[in-house]
Design a protein around this motif. Structure first.
Motif, PDB file in Angstrom:
ATOM      1  N   ARG A  82       0.813  -1.215   0.000  1.00 58.56           N
ATOM      2  CA  ARG A  82       0.000   0.000   0.000  1.00 58.56           C
ATOM      3  C   ARG A  82       0.844   1.261   0.000  1.00 58.56           C
ATOM      4  NH1 ARG A  82      -5.577  -1.093   0.986  1.00 58.56           N
ATOM      5  NH2 ARG A  82      -5.814   1.083   0.393  1.00 58.56           N
ATOM      6  N   LEU A  83       1.991   1.217   0.694  1.00 53.09           N
ATOM      7  CA  LEU A  83       2.800   2.429   0.838  1.00 53.09           C
ATOM      8  C   LEU A  83       4.068   2.413  -0.013  1.00 53.09           C
ATOM      9  CD1 LEU A  83       2.440   3.017   4.684  1.00 53.09           C
ATOM     10  CD2 LEU A  83       0.933   3.754   2.814  1.00 53.09           C
ATOM     11  N   GLY A  84       4.360   1.314  -0.663  1.00 50.88           N
ATOM     12  CA  GLY A  84       5.515   1.245  -1.555  1.00 50.88           C
ATOM     13  C   GLY A  84       6.866   1.183  -0.853  1.00 50.88           C
ATOM     14  N   LYS A  85       6.876   0.806   0.403  1.00 52.98           N
ATOM     15  CA  LYS A  85       8.128   0.707   1.173  1.00 52.98           C
ATOM     16  C   LYS A  85       8.723  -0.685   0.961  1.00 52.98           C
ATOM     17  CE  LYS A  85       7.878   4.812   2.915  1.00 52.98           C
ATOM     18  NZ  LYS A  85       8.919   5.808   2.694  1.00 52.98           N
ATOM     19  N   ILE A  86       9.256  -0.904  -0.236  1.00 59.10           N
ATOM     20  CA  ILE A  86       9.718  -2.234  -0.608  1.00 59.10           C
ATOM     21  C   ILE A  86      11.072  -2.599  -0.007  1.00 59.10           C
ATOM     22  CG2 ILE A  86       8.320  -2.317  -2.684  1.00 59.10           C
ATOM     23  CD1 ILE A  86      10.874  -1.572  -4.253  1.00 59.10           C
ATOM     24  N   GLY A  87      11.719  -1.686   0.682  1.00 56.18           N
ATOM     25  CA  GLY A  87      12.940  -2.029   1.403  1.00 56.18           C
ATOM     26  C   GLY A  87      12.671  -2.964   2.558  1.00 56.18           C
ATOM     27  N   THR A  88      11.444  -2.974   3.037  1.00 58.91           N
ATOM     28  CA  THR A  88      11.040  -3.909   4.078  1.00 58.91           C
ATOM     29  C   THR A  88      10.736  -5.232   3.386  1.00 58.91           C
ATOM     30  OG1 THR A  88      10.130  -2.112   5.396  1.00 58.91           O
ATOM     31  CG2 THR A  88       9.401  -4.340   5.950  1.00 58.91           C
ATOM     32  N   VAL A  89      11.576  -6.213   3.615  1.00 62.30           N
ATOM     33  CA  VAL A  89      11.552  -7.469   2.877  1.00 62.30           C
ATOM     34  C   VAL A  89      10.641  -8.490   3.566  1.00 62.30           C
ATOM     35  CG1 VAL A  89      13.007  -9.359   2.036  1.00 62.30           C
ATOM     36  CG2 VAL A  89      13.886  -7.027   2.063  1.00 62.30           C
ATOM     37  N   ILE A  90       9.915  -9.250   2.758  1.00 64.91           N
ATOM     38  CA  ILE A  90       9.137 -10.376   3.274  1.00 64.91           C
ATOM     39  C   ILE A  90      10.037 -11.593   3.175  1.00 64.91           C
ATOM     40  CG2 ILE A  90       7.126 -11.844   2.956  1.00 64.91           C
ATOM     41  CD1 ILE A  90       5.754  -9.398   1.642  1.00 64.91           C
ATOM     42  N   GLY A  91      10.392 -12.136   4.326  1.00 63.97           N
ATOM     43  CA  GLY A  91      11.306 -13.267   4.326  1.00 63.97           C
ATOM     44  C   GLY A  91      10.618 -14.579   4.605  1.00 63.97           C
ATOM     45  N   CYS A  92       9.951 -14.681   5.743  1.00 61.36           N
ATOM     46  CA  CYS A  92       9.423 -15.979   6.155  1.00 61.36           C
ATOM     47  C   CYS A  92       7.958 -15.919   6.576  1.00 61.36           C
ATOM     48  CB  CYS A  92      10.257 -16.517   7.317  1.00 61.36           C
ATOM     49  SG  CYS A  92      10.150 -15.506   8.812  1.00 61.36           S
ATOM     50  N   ASP A  93       7.440 -14.745   6.867  1.00 62.47           N
ATOM     51  CA  ASP A  93       6.067 -14.571   7.361  1.00 62.47           C
ATOM     52  C   ASP A  93       5.798 -15.302   8.668  1.00 62.47           C
ATOM     53  OD1 ASP A  93       4.872 -12.710   5.682  1.00 62.47           O
ATOM     54  OD2 ASP A  93       4.219 -14.214   4.239  1.00 62.47           O
ATOM     55  N   THR A  94       6.846 -15.712   9.359  1.00 58.65           N
ATOM     56  CA  THR A  94       6.669 -16.414  10.627  1.00 58.65           C
ATOM     57  C   THR A  94       7.440 -15.768  11.770  1.00 58.65           C
ATOM     58  OG1 THR A  94       8.515 -17.910  10.178  1.00 58.65           O
ATOM     59  CG2 THR A  94       6.315 -18.629   9.468  1.00 58.65           C
ATOM     60  N   GLY A  95       8.149 -14.677  11.513  1.00 61.40           N
ATOM     61  CA  GLY A  95       8.912 -14.008  12.559  1.00 61.40           C
ATOM     62  C   GLY A  95      10.246 -14.647  12.862  1.00 61.40           C
ATOM     63  N   ASN A  96      10.692 -15.568  12.022  1.00 59.56           N
ATOM     64  CA  ASN A  96      11.946 -16.270  12.295  1.00 59.56           C
ATOM     65  C   ASN A  96      13.185 -15.601  11.708  1.00 59.56           C
ATOM     66  OD1 ASN A  96      10.892 -18.447  13.800  1.00 59.56           O
ATOM     67  ND2 ASN A  96      10.162 -19.387  11.921  1.00 59.56           N
ATOM     68  N   CYS A  97      13.067 -14.933  10.567  1.00 56.48           N
ATOM     69  CA  CYS A  97      14.284 -14.501   9.871  1.00 56.48           C
ATOM     70  C   CYS A  97      14.706 -13.064  10.161  1.00 56.48           C
ATOM     71  CB  CYS A  97      14.149 -14.715   8.374  1.00 56.48           C
ATOM     72  SG  CYS A  97      13.080 -13.531   7.519  1.00 56.48           S
ATOM     73  N   GLY A  98      13.784 -12.190  10.490  1.00 61.09           N
ATOM     74  CA  GLY A  98      14.128 -10.806  10.802  1.00 61.09           C
ATOM     75  C   GLY A  98      14.294  -9.890   9.608  1.00 61.09           C
ATOM     76  N   SER A  99      14.108 -10.385   8.394  1.00 62.24           N
ATOM     77  CA  SER A  99      14.288  -9.549   7.201  1.00 62.24           C
ATOM     78  C   SER A  99      13.325  -8.375   7.145  1.00 62.24           C
ATOM     79  CB  SER A  99      14.129 -10.387   5.932  1.00 62.24           C
ATOM     80  OG  SER A  99      15.159 -11.324   5.835  1.00 62.24           O
ATOM     81  N   CYS A 100      12.188  -8.511   7.800  1.00 58.06           N
ATOM     82  CA  CYS A 100      11.147  -7.478   7.748  1.00 58.06           C
ATOM     83  C   CYS A 100      11.218  -6.495   8.919  1.00 58.06           C
ATOM     84  CB  CYS A 100       9.778  -8.148   7.726  1.00 58.06           C
ATOM     85  SG  CYS A 100       9.392  -9.018   9.264  1.00 58.06           S
ATOM     86  N   THR A 101      12.323  -6.485   9.647  1.00 53.77           N
ATOM     87  CA  THR A 101      12.434  -5.626  10.828  1.00 53.77           C
ATOM     88  C   THR A 101      12.294  -4.153  10.468  1.00 53.77           C
ATOM     89  OG1 THR A 101      13.829  -7.247  11.946  1.00 53.77           O
ATOM     90  CG2 THR A 101      13.897  -4.997  12.794  1.00 53.77           C
ATOM     91  N   VAL A 102      11.435  -3.467  11.210  1.00 53.13           N
ATOM     92  CA  VAL A 102      11.248  -2.009  11.121  1.00 53.13           C
ATOM     93  C   VAL A 102      11.237  -1.488  12.554  1.00 53.13           C
ATOM     94  CG1 VAL A 102       9.926  -2.128   8.951  1.00 53.13           C
ATOM     95  CG2 VAL A 102       8.703  -2.119  11.146  1.00 53.13           C
ATOM     96  N   HIS A 103      11.226  -0.194  12.698  1.00 55.39           N
ATOM     97  CA  HIS A 103      11.068   0.393  14.035  1.00 55.39           C
ATOM     98  C   HIS A 103       9.634   0.878  14.189  1.00 55.39           C
ATOM     99  CE1 HIS A 103      15.634   1.307  14.216  1.00 55.39           C
ATOM    100  NE2 HIS A 103      15.355   0.041  14.473  1.00 55.39           N
ATOM    101  N   LEU A 104       9.006   0.469  15.259  1.00 58.99           N
ATOM    102  CA  LEU A 104       7.661   0.906  15.612  1.00 58.99           C
ATOM    103  C   LEU A 104       7.795   1.721  16.888  1.00 58.99           C
ATOM    104  CD1 LEU A 104       4.609   0.746  14.983  1.00 58.99           C
ATOM    105  CD2 LEU A 104       4.538  -1.350  16.357  1.00 58.99           C
TER     106      LEU A 104
END
Length: 172
Positions: A29-51
């Protein structure tokens, strides 16, 4: 459901499905493609952002949970057209091979250095345990973290002062 979230300093208001993951909202939706989809299970950390200044794995956070909050992605670390010192150190130390894990690693390293501004190699390895590199580029990643720490310490800014005011914290 309508949410309003500030991402990399820009406020967005959007309709989202209640079950939509933050990683999908950021990318699709926002085009922030630097945030990578790695595993969808929380195991790999590729999608880490700061909240709200704390590292989270965005595949484990619903978009509705970000309502009214602030998200920083790897794209949001740069300031005044200049990469964040952690990004520079990763580049200069060749701390990537395929690059898939790199955005999540960088976001986690910002957290790590906010918590420990001068980690030794063991502390770096321990701090990155929740983020996986499939190419085994860990030696260069550890080297980059130590280089980034030196750059931040020399500048007197620390990890938080060099970007969004991130607080230390483990990825969710």
């Amino acid at each position: 459901m309508r949410i309003t979230v500030t991402v990399d300093g820009v406020a967005y208001s959007d309709e989202v499905e209640p079950r939509a993951l933050l990683v999908h909202h950021l990318r699709e939706r926002l085009g922030k493609i630097g945030t990578v989809i790695g595993c969808d299970t929380g195991n790999c950390g590729s999608c880490t952002v700061h909240l709200d200044g704390r590292g989270v794995k965005s595949c484990a956070v619903l978009a509705v949970q970000a309502d009214g909050r602030e998200v920083t992605t790897v794209e949001g670390l740069a300031r005044d057209g200049r990469p964040h010192p952690v990004q520079e150190a990763f580049h200069d130390n060749h701390a990537l091979q395929c690059g898939f894990c790199t955005p999540g690693m960088i976001m986690r390293v910002v957290d790590l250095l906010a918590d420990d501004p001068d980690p030794d190699d063991d502390a770096v390895r321990h701090g990155l345990e929740g983020n996986l590199c499939r190419c085994t580029g860990y030696q260069n990643i550890v080297r980059a973290v130590r280089d980034a720490a030196a750059r931040l310490n020399a500048a007197g800014t620390g990890a938080a002062g060099a970007n969004t005011g991130a607080n230390a914290g483990d990825a969710a």
